[in-house]
Scaffold this active site. Structure first.
Site, mmCIF file in Angstrom:
data_model
loop_
_atom_site.group_PDB
_atom_site.id
_atom_site.type_symbol
_atom_site.label_atom_id
_atom_site.label_comp_id
_atom_site.label_asym_id
_atom_site.label_seq_id
_atom_site.Cartn_x
_atom_site.Cartn_y
_atom_site.Cartn_z
ATOM 1 N N ARG A 40 79.079 68.034 9.969
ATOM 2 C CA ARG A 40 80.100 66.990 10.174
ATOM 3 C C ARG A 40 80.383 66.753 11.654
ATOM 4 O O ARG A 40 80.722 65.633 12.044
ATOM 5 C CB ARG A 40 81.390 67.372 9.449
ATOM 6 C CG ARG A 40 81.218 67.230 7.962
ATOM 7 C CD ARG A 40 82.476 67.497 7.202
ATOM 8 N NE ARG A 40 82.271 67.114 5.816
ATOM 9 C CZ ARG A 40 83.064 67.455 4.811
ATOM 10 N NH1 ARG A 40 84.133 68.185 5.042
ATOM 11 N NH2 ARG A 40 82.797 67.064 3.592
ATOM 12 N N GLY A 376 85.839 61.958 -2.864
ATOM 13 C CA GLY A 376 86.957 61.199 -3.423
ATOM 14 C C GLY A 376 86.964 59.767 -2.927
ATOM 15 O O GLY A 376 87.190 58.825 -3.696
#
Ligand code: AMP
Length: 396
Positions: A40, A376
């Site tokens: 990330r 999500g």
């Protein structure tokens, strides 16, 4: 929902202080707190480099883990600052607080070409509550807001949406990629548009199915959620996952798909087990599952049926595994789906979470057009919901 948002290429960043929301929520070793994957951080580099090279001063910020407003040293972003500094090859000034004296002094002194990182945003409870005073204090340190943390755009937090009330807001390169690929796939897909859904629960994906029924040409359902649909069709499903309170909904969806001319595919054979265990003996059964067995994966006929259905597609979105892929004996259906997508020649988009890790683990990541970085967030994207962290960005 408008996905056509201004990016960092649409603003002159020279000499400007930029508040950059990153996703530095890296996995950590439970014992030592050491970063176990810097993926990330690496992913954030293109936006950071662009801003620094173009004369901006960057105030980066992120959350890490779930400290819930408590100051937890194990969840400090200090190790991230260090790793980011190694990757960038320049100093990353680390603030000992978020909007406190240290952060404010360091932000005020920050020069073009320099970067600093604030401490974990979620050490302050006002971050997740989207506290106005907290958002304003964050914004006051900068002149421009850049959102590059797709994994949190579905949350209306201070650093993802609140700050945009005070600063002009642009997307970073990561968020822009998500919006342009997934946004286009949903608004104006290359057809045929095939949606592949799996995973455990129907209830998690109701809004996704509702939305995709309006857009897709074919909907394929596998995984544990398929059995509620099979039950609605009148098949026996044994001990398979079932959501009793969703049977009626499942039946309605099948009928609605038929009325709309949307092809709706469900498993026609199943790899079953007597118990939910990694070493359970796989038993292949056709459509009706005996009482003492549960469906753990799609069977080979189904894999072929689903594989045929994605062949020749223009766009494919996939979210959720076809079976209990964590157990080797029941990973075959998910593997077959990953391969079918990789070989389809279509624009392929894999939602975050389990299907994304399956594709990566199986080595097909390079053949997929886009693997979303937000679990999500990508689900809510597929639901067609307004994402607060996207809605707050300036329209093109
Ligand atoms: P989700 O988070 O809803 O995408 O679901 C992912 C989970 O669904 C994975 O952990 C899978 O093991 C599980 N899953 C997939 N197929 C089945 C199945 N047939 N029975 C039970 N669990 C399943």
């Amino acid at each position: 929902m408008n996905y056509n948002k201004k990016t960092i290429y649409d603003v002159d960043v020279k000499g400007k202080k930029i508040l950059l929301r990153c996703d530095f929520n890296v996995p950590q070793d439970k014992e030592t707190g050491a970063i176990t994957s810097d993926k990330r951080i690496v992913a954030a580099l293109p936006t950071i480099r662009y801003l620094l090279e173009n004369g901006a001063a960057v105030i980066a910020c992120s959350h890490l883990g779930k400290p819930k407003g408590e100051w937890k040293s194990k969840l400090s972003l200090a190790p991230v600052a260090q790793r980011l500094s190694e990757l960038l090859g320049q100093e990353v000034i680390f603030a000992a607080d978020i909007i406190g004296e240290d952060a404010q002094a360091k932000a005020a002194a920050l020069q073009p070409g320099q970067i600093m990182l604030l401490e974990n945003l979620r050490f302050d409870i006002r971050e997740e509550k989207n506290g106005e005073d907290f958002a304003k204090a964050l914004a006051d340190m900068a002149e421009i807001f850049v959102s590059d943390a797709f994994g949190t755009v579905h949350r209306a937090h201070a650093s993802t949406a609140g700050v945009a009330a005070y600063l002009p807001a642009y997307s970073g390169l990561l968020v822009d990629k998500e919006l342009s690929i997934m946004g286009k796939a949903l608004e104006d897909p290359k057809r045929p548009f095939v949606a592949v859904l799996g995973g455990a629960k129907v209830s998690d994906k109701i809004n996704v199915i509702n939305n995709l029924l309006e857009k897709a040409d074919t909907i394929i359902i596998g995984g544990g959620m398929a059995y509620t649909f099979k039950k609605a069709q009148g098949f026996q499903i044994g001990k398979s996952l079932l959501e009793e309170d969703r049977i009626e909904y499942a039946g309605d969806m099948i009928a609605k798909a038929a009325a709309k001319g949307v092809r709706f595919l469900l498993p026609v054979d199943n790899l079953c087990a007597a118990e939910f265990a990694a070493d359970a003996e796989p038993v292949l059964v056709e459509e009706d599952i005996p009482e003492d067995l549960m469906g753990m994966d799609i069977g080979p006929k189904t894999a072929e049926l689903f594989g045929e259905a994605v062949k020749g597609a223009g766009t494919i979105v996939w979210n959720g595994p076809m079976g209990v892929f964590e157990f080797d004996a029941f990973a075959g259906g998910t593997k077959a789906m990953a391969k079918a997508l990789a070989e389809s020649g279509a624009i392929t988009i894999v939602g975050g979470g389990d299907s994304a890790s399956a594709v990566e683990k199986l080595g097909y990541a390079d053949s997929i057009t886009h693997i979303s970085t937000g679990g999500g967030a990508s689900l809510e994207f597929l639901e067609g919901q307004e994402l607060p962290g996207v809605a707050c960005l300036l329209d093109k």
